[in-house]
Design a protein around this motif. Sequence first.
Motif, PDB file in Angstrom:
ATOM      1  N   UNK A   5      47.300  44.025  51.267  1.00 59.11           N
ATOM      2  CA  UNK A   5      46.457  44.572  50.195  1.00 59.11           C
ATOM      3  C   UNK A   5      47.317  45.056  49.021  1.00 59.11           C
ATOM      4  N   UNK A   6      48.546  45.505  49.298  1.00 56.80           N
ATOM      5  CA  UNK A   6      49.449  45.960  48.224  1.00 56.80           C
ATOM      6  C   UNK A   6      49.736  44.792  47.278  1.00 56.80           C
ATOM      7  N   UNK A   7      50.100  43.646  47.867  1.00 56.21           N
ATOM      8  CA  UNK A   7      50.417  42.467  47.054  1.00 56.21           C
ATOM      9  C   UNK A   7      49.187  41.984  46.294  1.00 56.21           C
ATOM     10  N   UNK A   8      48.030  41.983  46.965  1.00 55.05           N
ATOM     11  CA  UNK A   8      46.804  41.494  46.316  1.00 55.05           C
ATOM     12  C   UNK A   8      46.448  42.390  45.126  1.00 55.05           C
ATOM     13  N   UNK A   9      46.561  43.716  45.305  1.00 55.05           N
ATOM     14  CA  UNK A   9      46.254  44.645  44.206  1.00 55.05           C
ATOM     15  C   UNK A   9      47.205  44.414  43.029  1.00 55.05           C
ATOM     16  N   UNK A  10      48.481  44.176  43.317  1.00 54.90           N
ATOM     17  CA  UNK A  10      49.458  43.912  42.248  1.00 54.90           C
ATOM     18  C   UNK A  10      49.136  42.597  41.529  1.00 54.90           C
ATOM     19  N   UNK A  11      48.723  41.585  42.292  1.00 54.78           N
ATOM     20  CA  UNK A  11      48.365  40.295  41.679  1.00 54.78           C
ATOM     21  C   UNK A  11      47.157  40.478  40.755  1.00 54.78           C
ATOM     22  N   UNK A  88      35.692  45.719  39.578  1.00 57.86           N
ATOM     23  CA  UNK A  88      34.777  44.767  40.219  1.00 57.86           C
ATOM     24  C   UNK A  88      35.567  43.590  40.810  1.00 57.86           C
ATOM     25  N   UNK A  89      36.506  43.053  40.030  1.00 61.30           N
ATOM     26  CA  UNK A  89      37.340  41.942  40.520  1.00 61.30           C
ATOM     27  C   UNK A  89      38.167  42.382  41.720  1.00 61.30           C
ATOM     28  N   UNK A  90      38.699  43.600  41.628  1.00 62.35           N
ATOM     29  CA  UNK A  90      39.549  44.130  42.694  1.00 62.35           C
ATOM     30  C   UNK A  90      38.764  44.287  43.998  1.00 62.35           C
ATOM     31  N   UNK A  91      37.527  44.759  43.881  1.00 64.63           N
ATOM     32  CA  UNK A  91      36.685  44.933  45.071  1.00 64.63           C
ATOM     33  C   UNK A  91      36.335  43.576  45.686  1.00 64.63           C
ATOM     34  N   UNK A  92      35.994  42.608  44.837  1.00 66.08           N
ATOM     35  CA  UNK A  92      35.648  41.280  45.367  1.00 66.08           C
ATOM     36  C   UNK A  92      36.839  40.660  46.091  1.00 66.08           C
ATOM     37  N   UNK A  93      38.042  40.864  45.541  1.00 67.78           N
ATOM     38  CA  UNK A  93      39.224  40.303  46.210  1.00 67.78           C
ATOM     39  C   UNK A  93      39.551  41.060  47.492  1.00 67.78           C
ATOM     40  N   UNK A  94      39.193  42.346  47.549  1.00 63.50           N
ATOM     41  CA  UNK A  94      39.355  43.091  48.807  1.00 63.50           C
ATOM     42  C   UNK A  94      38.476  42.449  49.885  1.00 63.50           C
ATOM     43  N   UNK A  95      37.249  42.129  49.521  1.00 64.45           N
ATOM     44  CA  UNK A  95      36.346  41.496  50.498  1.00 64.45           C
ATOM     45  C   UNK A  95      36.909  40.138  50.930  1.00 64.45           C
ATOM     46  N   UNK A  96      37.411  39.369  49.961  1.00 65.83           N
ATOM     47  CA  UNK A  96      37.986  38.050  50.287  1.00 65.83           C
ATOM     48  C   UNK A  96      39.166  38.206  51.246  1.00 65.83           C
ATOM     49  N   UNK A  97      39.967  39.268  51.026  1.00 64.18           N
ATOM     50  CA  UNK A  97      41.137  39.493  51.882  1.00 64.18           C
ATOM     51  C   UNK A  97      40.735  39.927  53.288  1.00 64.18           C
ATOM     52  N   UNK A  98      39.569  40.550  53.420  1.00 61.52           N
ATOM     53  CA  UNK A  98      39.104  41.008  54.740  1.00 61.52           C
ATOM     54  C   UNK A  98      38.267  39.953  55.471  1.00 61.52           C
ATOM     55  N   UNK A  99      37.835  38.931  54.760  1.00 59.43           N
ATOM     56  CA  UNK A  99      36.970  37.911  55.383  1.00 59.43           C
ATOM     57  C   UNK A  99      37.593  37.208  56.595  1.00 59.43           C
ATOM     58  N   UNK A 100      38.917  36.973  56.625  1.00 58.48           N
ATOM     59  CA  UNK A 100      39.473  36.272  57.795  1.00 58.48           C
ATOM     60  C   UNK A 100      39.381  37.057  59.099  1.00 58.48           C
ATOM     61  N   UNK A 101      39.151  38.365  59.035  1.00 64.21           N
ATOM     62  CA  UNK A 101      39.072  39.172  60.260  1.00 64.21           C
ATOM     63  C   UNK A 101      37.748  38.929  60.983  1.00 64.21           C
ATOM     64  N   UNK A 148      50.451  36.184  49.916  1.00 61.90           N
ATOM     65  CA  UNK A 148      50.098  37.072  48.798  1.00 61.90           C
ATOM     66  C   UNK A 148      51.361  37.605  48.123  1.00 61.90           C
ATOM     67  N   UNK A 149      52.396  37.898  48.913  1.00 63.54           N
ATOM     68  CA  UNK A 149      53.655  38.389  48.323  1.00 63.54           C
ATOM     69  C   UNK A 149      54.370  37.281  47.544  1.00 63.54           C
ATOM     70  N   UNK A 150      54.267  36.039  48.013  1.00 67.27           N
ATOM     71  CA  UNK A 150      54.867  34.909  47.280  1.00 67.27           C
ATOM     72  C   UNK A 150      54.124  34.715  45.952  1.00 67.27           C
ATOM     73  N   UNK A 151      52.795  34.823  45.990  1.00 69.57           N
ATOM     74  CA  UNK A 151      51.995  34.702  44.756  1.00 69.57           C
ATOM     75  C   UNK A 151      52.367  35.827  43.781  1.00 69.57           C
ATOM     76  N   UNK A 152      52.580  37.039  44.321  1.00 73.34           N
ATOM     77  CA  UNK A 152      52.987  38.168  43.474  1.00 73.34           C
ATOM     78  C   UNK A 152      54.318  37.864  42.784  1.00 73.34           C
ATOM     79  N   UNK A 153      55.256  37.277  43.522  1.00 76.58           N
ATOM     80  CA  UNK A 153      56.557  36.900  42.948  1.00 76.58           C
ATOM     81  C   UNK A 153      56.350  35.925  41.781  1.00 76.58           C
ATOM     82  N   UNK A 154      55.498  34.921  41.997  1.00 74.56           N
ATOM     83  CA  UNK A 154      55.242  33.911  40.958  1.00 74.56           C
ATOM     84  C   UNK A 154      54.615  34.567  39.729  1.00 74.56           C
TER      85      UNK A 154
END
Lengths: 165, 75
Positions: A5-11, A88-101, A148-154
Amino acid sequence: MQIGHVAVACVIASFAPELTGGRIEAFSGEALAVAFLAHWLPNLDSIPIWLKWAKPNFHCTWSHTFLFAFLVALLLAPFDVGWALLAFSSLLLHYAADLPSTIGLPLFLPFTWKRFSLRLWADTGAGTWTSMKGTYQQSWTWILEGGAFVVLFIRAYQVGAWPFA
Amino acid sequence: MLKRTPILAVLFGAVIAFTVAQTFEDSARPFSFGQQAILFLFSILPGMGFAMLLDPYPRKKKEEYLKINFYEEQT
């Protein structure tokens, strides 16, 4: 998802200008603060559980719905439209990040309790050492959170943020 | 976990880092040695995931966790 979630929030903060129509700069303090606060907001449903105000199965219910994301954006809009759009975007991406569980998210509450899940990793609870350890004993958490961390690097490279400044 | 898994993780990480560098690196703004090192370290994380897909232990753990209800009331 846990540390990812840290990397996703930074992205999300890196895309702030695109998401807010140029109102907020990429990787600015404002972008990082709004993206992080909004991204962690749904997981604060653990607090009423710790305080025994709610049952353990309250986790990943009302705070993980489109209604919740919409209400947060609606509350922020009078103060700053940029904040509302980014949150709003951040919340939607949080849901996307939790969907695989396997816990599944009841995204369309209060209309239906149907839970949506990609079932890539088994849910291991919330806020305990067992949940953290269990998460990283499964392969897909490493693939998606590491990705997500690789995407953050990019993104840092493309935007010219640290360590590319 | 199998002994080969961390070794495979580093190998997969190297492939991911190389692919990312080839795809996104701008020749006018090449990565420094330190930036390449950060990219390689980050790439080992998804590399570990791909290596774990070839390891039976994580699959067993997932099956174990699927049988547990983590949200039952504590009595």
